[in-house]
Design a protein around this motif. Structure first.
Motif: not given
Length: 190
Positions: A87-102
């Motif tokens: 989000d360039p307006a609020s100067k924020k990067v949000t990354m959400c991840s989840t494992n697929l293996t196991w």
């Protein structure tokens, strides 16, 4: 469920951090040799908000502890699915991840946020990481607790190496951009 949480402030601007984030698994980051591929699955920009949404598949060679492999079998290759929002307006990067293996044995849901520091000078970026780790071992609470505790400890160690590696990427990116600006300045003067 066990939760791992970590925060720090990078001595780099949000522009530098959000740009270097895409180079986090580059060859000069010797702290992430386990990452063998990062494939972009989709990338879109929301015209109304300007938010860049990216889906990636991260492939790792990361062996599980020996006791887990002997108990459940499996391969050393693992996959992580990641969705990120810039989000360039609020100067924020949000990354959400989840494992697929196991994922039938252990669920790891991680959220990472890089945001321009509100308490420090704007030349710094706040980092917050949280992982929710859940062992799916049925009703065996003792085993479930041990698996979750061991996973949190391993996550803590990997997170420390990850931050160290990202610092290397940030420093290298700063040098490259600085050299590029110098070259552009020389061309303009010539």
């Amino acid at each position: 469920m066990k939760v791992f949480s970590s925060s720090c402030t990078f001595d780099y601007s949000w522009d530098e951090v959000s740009t270097a984030n895409w180079r986090k698994y580059c060859p000069w980051n010797d702290k992430s040799p386990h990452v063998v591929a990062v494939d972009t699955l989709s990338r879109t920009i929301d015209n109304a908000t300007g938010i860049l949404r990216t889906e990636r598949l991260i492939t790792c060679d990361q062996s599980a502890p020996q006791w887990v492999s002997s108990l459940f079998g499996g391969s050393a290759t693992s996959h992580v699915y990641e969705i990120s929002y810039v989000d360039p307006a609020s100067k924020k990067v949000t990354m959400c991840s989840t494992n697929l293996t196991w994922s039938n044995v252990l669920s790891v849901r991680e959220t990472v946020v890089y945001q321009r520091s509100s308490t420090q000078p704007t030349t710094t970026t706040d980092f917050h990481q949280e992982a929710k780790i859940t062992a799916l071992c049925g009703g065996w609470q003792k085993i479930k607790n041990k698996v979750e505790e061991a996973s949190v400890e391993r996550f803590r160690e990997n997170a420390k190496r990850g931050r160290e590696g990202f610092e290397t990427v940030l420093e290298m990116s700063r040098r490259v951009f600085s050299e590029q600006r110098d070259l552009e300045g020389q061309r303009i003067q010539a």
